[in-house]
Write an enzyme that holds these catalytic residues in place. Structure first.
Site, short mmCIF file in Angstrom:
data_model
loop_
_atom_site.label_atom_id
_atom_site.label_comp_id
_atom_site.label_asym_id
_atom_site.label_seq_id
_atom_site.Cartn_x
_atom_site.Cartn_y
_atom_site.Cartn_z
N CYS A 109 -51.15 -14.38 -40.62
CA CYS A 109 -51.12 -15.81 -40.30
C CYS A 109 -50.60 -16.05 -38.89
O CYS A 109 -49.82 -15.25 -38.37
CB CYS A 109 -50.25 -16.56 -41.31
SG CYS A 109 -50.94 -16.56 -42.99
N CYS A 190 -55.10 -18.48 -41.38
CA CYS A 190 -54.00 -19.14 -42.08
C CYS A 190 -52.85 -19.43 -41.12
O CYS A 190 -52.76 -18.87 -40.03
CB CYS A 190 -53.51 -18.28 -43.24
SG CYS A 190 -52.95 -16.62 -42.78
#
Length: 310
Positions: A109, A190
């Protein structure tokens, strides 16, 4: 009369001989052309596969204990399934689903860097700095970046010339490939992601771009927290974050399924980006303050995070 008949007979034989010679030369010429075309076809397919396999193995070898040859052959086989034997204008993006499913690469992420009309600068940055990663830095993007390919209906061959151009037909093999892998890169992004846009053009957020037409539409609001626009300006540019096209982007995010994704915009001078590319002592987070660029003490290499698909 006999003399004339003899002359005519000799003349007729000469003409027949000329026809035979001309016919033989024509047949030989066609045979040579056929062999040359066949050799070129085999060579172009071999060259493409050799390039792709070489890239794959160089990417995978340092970070996996598995045989990179077998691993990359499986990926190549899944890739070929998408377009070989098909009309080069009838290869939809979903034809590359077997390729997407043939392996997995997990990008941590906060690392995804999207780009639109800033390819060279975005890649120069990620090449020298490990804190962000573009699609072309992933395995599948790295393997096929800058290449072209196609086949034809009923053929078992791969061609690298006379293939449809990007805009010639929407479902051509290369455009569909990049559509599908861009879709996947966006859908799996993400955390806090960034996009580098060009402040030197009239419409930094162009509705027809891959970023606008595919990537934004495939963001998953369940896993993306925010999007930061890095608007790269030259010294003479006057484009700001109030640009109409960027307001359209903000509007897309603030309504519908992406309303939970927060929006940020930063004007970044091109000279500043170049300084960060050249001076690796500058922490990534200082290249454009208030964005989540992980400092150099937490660098990662996405190539470690490879696994076979299911």
């Amino acid at each position: 009369m006999e003399y004339e008949a003899g002359v005519n007979t000799a003349h007729g034989k000469s003409k027949r001989n000329l026809y035979v010679i001309a016919g033989t030369v024509t047949i030989l010429a066609f045979a040579i052309i056929f062999v040359v075309v066949l050799i070129c076809t085999i060579k172009t397919e071999h060259d493409l596969k050799e390039t792709v396999m070489s890239r794959c193995q160089s990417y995978v070898d340092p970070y996996t204990s598995a045989s990179s040859v077998h691993y990359c052959e499986d990926i190549w086989s899944a890739f070929e399934q998408a377009y070989v034997g098909k009309d080069p204008c009838s290869v939809p993006p979903e034809a590359y689903n077997p390729l997407i499913n043939s392996f997995q690469q997990k990008i941590p992420c906060h690392k995804n860097l999207f780009w639109s009309r800033t390819k060279d600068m975005a890649h120069a940055f990620t090449k020298n700095r490990d804190c962000l990663i573009t699609l072309e830095d992933t395995l599948v993007g790295f393997m096929f970046d800058g290449l072209k390919w196609c086949s034809s209906k009923g053929s078992k061959e791969t061609f690298t010339t006379d293939c449809p151009g990007w805009t010639e037909c929407p479902n051509n093999p290369v455009r569909s490939f990049w559509s599908r892998v861009s879709d996947n890169f966006a859908a799996t992004a993400c955390g806090n992601v960034s996009v580098m846009l060009n402040g030197s053009i009239d419409t930094p957020f162009n509705p027809g771009s891959t970023f606008a037409s595919i990537e934004v539409k495939n963001f998953n609001p369940a896993i993306i927290e925010s999007l930061t626009v890095l608007l790269v300006n030259k010294e003479t540019d006057r484009t700001t974050c109030s640009d109409e096209s960027l307001e359209n982007l903000q509007s897309i995010l603030s309504s519908g399924p992406l309303k939970s994704v927060s929006y940020k915009c930063r004007v970044v001078q091109q000279a500043k980006v170049k300084d960060c590319i050249d001076d690796q002592k500058t922490l990534c987070g200082n290249c454009w303050p208030e964005t989540l660029c992980v400092p150099s003490t937490r660098l990662f290499n996405p190539r470690i995070l490879l696994d076979k698909g299911t």
